[in-house]
Design an enzyme around this catalytic site. Structure first.
Site: not given
Ligand code: DHB
Ligand code: FE
Length: 279
Positions: A240, A12, A193, A59
């Site tokens: 996540e 997302h 990530h 978030h």
């Molecule tokens: C990014 C990815 C995410 O899942 C998020 O909530 C905020 C930022 C990113 O890759 O920048």
């Molecule tokens: Fe996220």
């Protein structure tokens, strides 16, 4: 009766929403990412879900450190796009399904899972980016959406096991709703990530590909992976991925994989996407 026909999982990433909103989907950086969703856009037009039960994480948009529910179900009529600091995304408001949401809340809570009932909240990129990826840019979203927010931002997150079992309870709830609705369950977030600290930028393709395989074929075993393994292997925001297990728990043990896509990178994130049918 209502029936769960399919599950969808997708990352997302907020920059995906910005690319859509600013007409950049054909830019060389973004084109390969959006190509991975072309099948999905055709597929969902044929499927025409009445309701999407959309598992995502907030978030710090609707909730702050003042109040962090582990699991929160949106029971309202409508949910607006949140302002995450640069104005609300130009997407339609999400129309809820208060009757089905209230039914799921009572069924799942009486089935021993504690949910927070939310009647008013704004929904951020965790929910709106998957909507845009699947439905494009319509004037109004073509189905109702029940937002289901999971805390993966403030330690401790719920375990993958609890998410998987909760998905099963959500399935029982939907199956017992006395209206002929085509319901999809979506799980968002991931894949690997990390947005902060010395390991910022971490991507683990081996972990992600293994997760994509096992969530299709061996979800019960996968659900037993401890939360610390997600953080170690997939980064602090890789946690996540436990939300995908709620989606998977709501499906049959055996599913038909209609689509699988994996792409690195989008912004800081490895993007994964699955479409699983319950038949
Ligand atoms: C990014 C990815 C995410 O899942 C998020 O909530 C905020 C930022 C990113 O890759 O920048
Ligand atoms: Fe996220």
């Amino acid at each position: 009766m209502a029936r769960v026909t399919a599950g969808v999982s997708t990352s997302h990433v907020p920059a995906i929403g910005a690319a859509i909103d600013n007409g950049k989907t054909r830019d060389p950086y973004w084109q390969p990412l959006f190509a991975g969703y072309e099948f999905s856009r055709r597929w969902i037009k044929q499927e025409q879900p009445d309701v999407v039960f959309l598992v995502y994480n907030d978030h710090a948009s609707a909730f702050s450190l003042d109040l962090v529910p582990t699991f929160a179900i949106g029971c309202g009529e409508q949910f607006a796009s949140a302002d995450e600091g640069w104005g609300a995304r130009p997407v339609p408001p999400v129309r809820g399904h208060p009757e089905l949401a209230a039914h799921i809340a009572q069924s799942v809570i009486q089935d021993d899972f504690d949910l927070t009932v939310v009647n008013r909240m704004d929904v951020d990129h965790g929910l709106t980016v998957p909507m845009s990826l699947l439905f494009g840019q319509p004037r109004a979203w073509p189905c109702r959406v029940i937002p289901f927010a999971v805390n993966v931002v403030l330690y401790p997150p719920p375990s993958g096991r609890r998410c998987y079992l909760l998905g099963q309870a959500i399935r029982r709830a939907i199956d017992s709703f006395d209206d002929d609705l085509n319901v999809q369950v979506w799980g968002t977030g991931g894949m690997s990530h990390q947005l902060q600290g010395p390991r910022a930028g971490l991507i683990n393709q081996d972990f992600d590909r293994d997760f994509l395989e096992r969530i299709v074929t061996a979800p019960d075993e996968l659900s037993r992976m401890p939360h610390i393994d997600y953080v170690r292997e997939a980064g602090s925001e890789g946690i996540e991925l436990v939300m995908w297990l709620i989606m998977r728990g709501a499906l049959n043990d055996k599913v038909t994989q209609k689509h699988r896509f994996y792409h690195v990178p989008a912004s800081n994130t490895a993007v994964g996407h699955l479409i699983l049918e319950n038949r």
